[in-house]
Scaffold this active site. Structure first.
Site, mmCIF file in Angstrom:
data_model
loop_
_atom_site.group_PDB
_atom_site.id
_atom_site.type_symbol
_atom_site.label_atom_id
_atom_site.label_comp_id
_atom_site.label_asym_id
_atom_site.label_seq_id
_atom_site.Cartn_x
_atom_site.Cartn_y
_atom_site.Cartn_z
ATOM 1 N N HIS A 28 2.155 3.360 -9.018
ATOM 2 C CA HIS A 28 1.942 1.928 -9.269
ATOM 3 C C HIS A 28 3.105 1.346 -10.078
ATOM 4 C CE1 HIS A 28 -1.911 2.295 -7.468
ATOM 5 N NE2 HIS A 28 -2.479 2.960 -8.448
ATOM 6 N N LEU A 70 10.839 -20.427 -5.163
ATOM 7 C CA LEU A 70 9.811 -19.605 -4.509
ATOM 8 C C LEU A 70 8.441 -19.758 -5.183
ATOM 9 C CD1 LEU A 70 9.157 -17.079 -2.602
ATOM 10 C CD2 LEU A 70 9.701 -15.673 -4.616
ATOM 11 N N ASP A 89 0.829 -1.211 0.000
ATOM 12 C CA ASP A 89 0.000 0.000 0.000
ATOM 13 C C ASP A 89 0.863 1.260 0.000
ATOM 14 O OD1 ASP A 89 -2.388 1.365 -0.044
ATOM 15 O OD2 ASP A 89 -2.660 1.342 2.125
HETATM 16 C C1 IPE Z 1 -5.413 -2.784 -0.041
HETATM 17 O O1 IPE Z 1 -5.092 -1.445 -0.223
HETATM 18 C C2 IPE Z 1 -5.418 -3.487 -1.349
HETATM 19 C C3 IPE Z 1 -4.133 -3.591 -2.034
HETATM 20 C C4 IPE Z 1 -2.975 -3.167 -1.630
HETATM 21 C C5 IPE Z 1 -4.189 -4.262 -3.301
HETATM 22 P P1 IPE Z 1 -6.214 -0.310 -0.318
HETATM 23 O O2 IPE Z 1 -5.485 0.951 -0.502
HETATM 24 O O3 IPE Z 1 -7.207 -0.679 -1.353
HETATM 25 O O4 IPE Z 1 -6.904 -0.409 1.120
HETATM 26 P P2 IPE Z 1 -7.865 0.609 1.862
HETATM 27 O O5 IPE Z 1 -8.942 0.991 0.911
HETATM 28 O O6 IPE Z 1 -7.042 1.792 2.261
HETATM 29 O O7 IPE Z 1 -8.368 -0.157 3.060
HETATM 30 C C1 IPE Z 2 -1.738 0.183 -3.319
HETATM 31 O O1 IPE Z 2 -1.467 1.535 -3.349
HETATM 32 C C2 IPE Z 2 -1.933 -0.398 -4.691
HETATM 33 C C3 IPE Z 2 -3.324 -0.823 -4.980
HETATM 34 C C4 IPE Z 2 -4.317 -0.810 -4.136
HETATM 35 C C5 IPE Z 2 -3.590 -1.285 -6.325
HETATM 36 P P1 IPE Z 2 -2.649 2.605 -3.320
HETATM 37 O O2 IPE Z 2 -3.051 2.903 -4.729
HETATM 38 O O3 IPE Z 2 -3.744 2.146 -2.448
HETATM 39 O O4 IPE Z 2 -1.910 3.849 -2.695
HETATM 40 P P2 IPE Z 2 -2.516 4.891 -1.673
HETATM 41 O O5 IPE Z 2 -3.001 4.105 -0.482
HETATM 42 O O6 IPE Z 2 -3.622 5.625 -2.373
HETATM 43 O O7 IPE Z 2 -1.351 5.766 -1.340
HETATM 44 MG MG MG Z 3 -4.153 2.410 -0.489
#
Ligand code: IPE
Ligand code: IPE
Ligand code: MG
Length: 253
Positions: A40, A134, A23
Site C-alpha cells: 500500500h 487537474l 489493485d
Molecule cells: C477494489 O479492489 C477496491 C480498491 C482498489 C480500493 P479489491 O481488491 O477490494 O477488489 P476485489 O475484492 O478483488 O473485488
Molecule cells: C488495492 O490493493 C488497494 C486496496 C483495496 C486498498 P489490494 O490490497 O486489493 O491488493 P491485492 O488485490 O490483495 O493484491
Molecule cells: Mg485487491
C-alpha cells in the site's frame, strides 16, 4: 499537415476523465515476502506519478478508487493501517497538490471515518476548491451502489414533500444527484492487478466508459504502463450506440 489540426486530433484522443481501480498492492508485497502494508505504501508512490502524468497531459479529472465500501471486511489491522496511510498522505501531499493548482475531492460515505479524518478531508477540499488544474477525486468508503442509493433517497424525499412527480425522475435528474455530477463522465477506466471486474466502483458512470485491464500490479504501474493504457484508449472508436460509419462520417466533417 497543419500542426494545429494535428494537435486538435490528438486532444480528441486523450481522455478528459480517467478512473482507476488501483489493485494489486497486497500481491506486490507478498511476492517480495513483505507485509501487505508495504504494498500500500509503494502504491502511494504510483499515485504521485500518475497524478504528475495527468497534469502534464492536460487530463481534466483523475478518479482513484482508494477504499471500497466492502474493504471494511479486511482484517482490522489492515483497515487501520490503510486509514492511517490515507491520513498521512493527505497531510503530506495537500500543500503540494495546492501548489500544483490541483483540486482535491473525496467521494464516498465519509460518515464512517474518524472525526479527525473528516476534518482533514474538509480542510483539504476547501483549500483546493478554487484551483483550476487537474481535479483529483479520491473514492474512499465509496460504493457505486451506495452512490445510487443516496441519490435515490433524495429523490424519494422530494417526491414525498410534493416537490417532484414520478414522471419527472429522469436519468439526468439521477445523474445530477450522484457523486461527480459536475464533472465529465469517465472516458477511460483502468484496473490494474489482473482482475476483470468493477468491484462496486462507478456503476452508473461507467455506462459508456472504455475499459482497460492490465495484469500489472498497482505499485509497478509506472509512467510507461499508464501511457500504454492511454495509447489503447486512443485506438478505440466510441460509438455510443451509433454505427461505425456514422461516427467516421461525423468525425470527418
Ligand atoms: C477494489 O479492489 C477496491 C480498491 C482498489 C480500493 P479489491 O481488491 O477490494 O477488489 P476485489 O475484492 O478483488 O473485488
Ligand atoms: C488495492 O490493493 C488497494 C486496496 C483495496 C486498498 P489490494 O490490497 O486489493 O491488493 P491485492 O488485490 O490483495 O493484491
Ligand atoms: Mg485487491
Amino acid at each position: 499537415m497543419n500542426g494545429g489540426v494535428e494537435s486538435a486530433q490528438d486532444d480528441a484522443k486523450c481522455p478528459r476523465h480517467v478512473a482507476i481501480i488501483m489493485d494489486g498492492n497486497g500481491r506486490w508485497a507478498s511476492r517480495r515476502r513483505l507485509p501487505r502494508f508495504t504494498g500500500h505504501k509503494a502504491g502511494v508512490e504510483t499515485v504521485k506519478e500518475v497524478v504528475r502524468t495527468c497534469g502534464e497531459k492536460g487530463i481534466e479529472v483523475l478518479t482513484l478508487f482508494a477504499f471500497s465500501s466492502e474493504n471494511w471486511r479486511r482484517p482490522q489491522e489492515e483497515v487501520g493501517l490503510l486509514m492511517g496511510l490515507f491520513m498521512t498522505a493527505l497531510d503530506q501531499q495537500v500543500r503540494k497538490l495546492h501548489e500544483h493548482n490541483i483540486r482535491l475531492r473525496i467521494i464516498g460515505d465519509r460518515s464512517a471515518f474518524s472525526r479527525t479524518l473528516q476534518e482533514r478531508i474538509e480542510a483539504a477540499e476547501s483549500l483546493t476548491e478554487n484551483n483550476s488544474g487537474l481535479s483529483l477525486v479520491i473514492a474512499a468508503n465509496y460504493g457505486g451502489r451506495w452512490d445510487v442509493i443516496q441519490a435515490t433517497r433524495t429523490i424519494a424525499s422530494r417526491v414525498l414533500a410534493g416537490e417532484l412527480t414520478p414522471d419527472e425522475i429522469t436519468p439526468e435528474l439521477l445523474q445530477s444527484l450522484l457523486s461527480l455530477s459536475d464533472l465529465p463522465e469517465p472516458d477511460l477506466f483502468i484496473r490494474t492487478g489482473g482482475e476483470k471486474r468493477v468491484s462496486n466502483f462507478l456503476l452508473w458512470h461507467l455506462a459508456y466508459t472504455e475499459l482497460y485491464f492490465t495484469d500489472t500490479l498497482w505499485p509497478d504501474f509506472d509512467r510507461q504502463a499508464f501511457e500504454g493504457a492511454l495509447a489503447s484508449f486512443a485506438t478505440r472508436q466510441r460509438r455510443f450506440g451509433r454505427t461505425g460509419d456514422q461516427v467516421a462520417t461525423a468525425q470527418s466533417i
